[in-house]
Design a protein around this motif. Sequence first.
Motif, PDB file in Angstrom:
ATOM      1  N   LYS A   1       0.684  -1.027   0.147  1.00 30.00           N
ATOM      2  CA  LYS A   1      -0.169   0.041   0.019  1.00 30.00           C
ATOM      3  C   LYS A   1       0.933   1.353  -0.094  1.00 30.00           C
TER       4      LYS A   1
ATOM      5  N   LEU B   1       2.522   4.740  -1.527  1.00 31.39           N
ATOM      6  CA  LEU B   1       1.820   5.771  -2.585  1.00 31.39           C
ATOM      7  C   LEU B   1       2.597   5.853  -3.747  1.00 31.39           C
TER       8      LEU B   1
ATOM      9  N   PRO C   1       3.131   7.286  -7.135  1.00 28.87           N
ATOM     10  CA  PRO C   1       2.609   8.226  -8.221  1.00 28.87           C
ATOM     11  C   PRO C   1       2.320   7.810  -9.770  1.00 28.87           C
ATOM     12  N   PHE C   2       1.477   8.395 -10.357  1.00 26.41           N
ATOM     13  CA  PHE C   2       1.265   7.868 -11.924  1.00 26.41           C
ATOM     14  C   PHE C   2       0.793   6.480 -11.873  1.00 26.41           C
TER      15      PHE C   2
ATOM     16  N   TYR D   1      -1.854   3.616 -11.962  1.00 26.45           N
ATOM     17  CA  TYR D   1      -3.376   3.352 -11.958  1.00 26.45           C
ATOM     18  C   TYR D   1      -3.704   1.857 -11.913  1.00 26.45           C
TER      19      TYR D   1
ATOM     20  N   PRO E   1      -6.533   5.757  -9.311  1.00 26.44           N
ATOM     21  CA  PRO E   1      -5.172   6.049  -8.980  1.00 26.44           C
ATOM     22  C   PRO E   1      -4.757   5.250  -7.854  1.00 26.44           C
TER      23      PRO E   1
ATOM     24  N   PHE F   1      -2.952   4.902  -5.218  1.00 29.32           N
ATOM     25  CA  PHE F   1      -2.810   5.288  -3.831  1.00 29.32           C
ATOM     26  C   PHE F   1      -3.880   5.474  -3.208  1.00 29.32           C
TER      27      PHE F   1
ATOM     28  N   LYS G   1      -4.895   3.025  -0.438  1.00 28.08           N
ATOM     29  CA  LYS G   1      -4.642   3.321   0.999  1.00 28.08           C
ATOM     30  C   LYS G   1      -5.748   3.739   1.862  1.00 28.08           C
ATOM     31  N   TYR G   2      -6.868   4.277   1.198  1.00 27.22           N
ATOM     32  CA  TYR G   2      -7.875   4.915   1.780  1.00 27.22           C
ATOM     33  C   TYR G   2      -9.296   4.211   1.818  1.00 27.22           C
TER      34      TYR G   2
ATOM     35  N   GLY H   1       0.311   6.260 -15.877  1.00 23.83           N
ATOM     36  CA  GLY H   1      -0.362   7.266 -16.534  1.00 23.83           C
ATOM     37  C   GLY H   1      -1.905   6.897 -16.799  1.00 23.83           C
ATOM     38  N   ARG H   2      -2.658   8.241 -16.771  1.00 23.02           N
ATOM     39  CA  ARG H   2      -3.893   8.070 -16.850  1.00 23.02           C
ATOM     40  C   ARG H   2      -4.220   7.617 -18.363  1.00 23.02           C
TER      41      ARG H   2
END
Lengths: 426, 105
Positions: free
Chosen positions: B27, B29, B31-32, B34, B50, B52, B55-56, B75-76
């Motif tokens: 888990k 974080l 970045p970028f 998906y 995304p 990250f 984690k929530y 990337g998106r």
Amino acid sequence: MAKKTTFVTKEQIEEIVKAYPTPFYLYDESGIRKNAENVYKAFSWNEGYREYFAVKATPNPFILKILKEYGCGVDCASIAELKMAVKCGFSGEEIMFSSNDTPAEEYEYAAKIGAVINLDDFTHIEFLEGIIGDKFPELMSCRYNPGGVFTMGNDIMDSPKDAKYGMTKEQITEAFKIMKTKGVKRFGIHAFLASNTVTNDYYPTLARELFELAKELEEKTGADIEFINLSGGVGVAYKPEQTPNDIDVIGEGVKKAYNDILVPAGMGDVKIFTEMGRFMLAPYGVVVTKAIHEKHIYKEYIGVDACAVNLIRPAMYGAYHHITVAGKEDAACDHVYDVTGSLCENSDKFAIDRKLPKIDIGDYLILHDAGAHGYSMGYNYNGKLKCAELLLKENGEVSMIRRAETLKDYFATFDFCDILENADEI
Amino acid sequence: MKIVKDLYVGESAKKEKRKILRGLEKKELQPFVYVITLPLGRHGVLDILPAFTLKYPFFFTGDPGQLKIVGIAKGRDEAFGLTARIAMDTYNATGGFNVREFLED
């Protein structure tokens, strides 16, 4: 209870209305200048200190130009605010772009003019990259949200966990690392934890939290933190029983936190920035309106010629704005009124059950502390028009710094066709 | 959180596949990065998230432990492309868009 006084007299108002009909906003130039001087004096211990005036509070170019003379920058949150700032002569790092839910074209323009971009969210790194490419500006900032509730002593001041702004600590840490790889060399931290605080302890408490964060971020990421932006939140005493904030005490409190935390960490060159839109302007602007009706039903009503279109805070938040009846400053407050505007909306009341001197039709009412988030929050419900903004200059003269809206302005968005052609003239 | 055996992996994500999977497990974080998942609810075909946000837990209305990851992308744009690929593969194989059935089978 302290008595709230205002900067304009009945005699002055009677002169002003000969040229400018009520309602209108009136700003006090000497008050604005003196306060700006005091703010800079209170933070003079910090070499790079700058107040970034929140344009949203009072988006008037004449006001912005006064503040610019004191070295203020501007805090912008939209393309309109950015463009106004540029036209007023602000440039580059004098402009802080603190936006959220930001449209691509606003980032693009902010980057083009070299404004300091303050990223509200972790996902915006990728979003920004899609707009300006892999090479980021050399100076960038990130907005921090610590979550939880923000307390001072036993008092809950606000609830950052419920606020839409900012990044978690983990996100801001990662964001700094990523941004370093994209060419960012100088970093800023920004946080807004509580609104309109009337305590000298807010900024020092926030500063301690952010200074500790700055230390941690520098250790963990190796980022060179150039500034810490304490943002807004320093409020004004809207109510007579409140004690106004003392900017000297606030400045000293932040200085102590700085010396306790940053200086020993070798970070004694970090610049402190603030964005005190409300503190800079609210007390130095009033709405002047005339009593035009009285109504006696289950309560006593005074109807004035201003309405929530001119000042929405009471209707929107139930916010208190002190009222002075011009010329009756020393009269006993022995009547109880609801003071209302004319909108078809029952919340359109500037005061509810307010003790005031007896008000007669034709009396001028002065709504205090309207200099920030006053005119700017106005709207056009019921087709009511926004009023003029006037400046009471240091030499006592009055000049118009924004004309009142006209029906032509109101109908202007239909000018793509002839459906309302010349409607303002019929 | 479960990861399907025949995971779809985007071109850019291929280079970092092991690192991304390790990050998902821990888990981290990332970045970028998906993830493409089967939706937790009954509605929808696929979700793009995304990484990250895993984690929530408050982000999800159901149990995020039940999330099934079917694709990873960097990337998106790649995430969108990969999602389209999964949908097309499903259609070509089954004549419909029941991705859940297609991938679980």
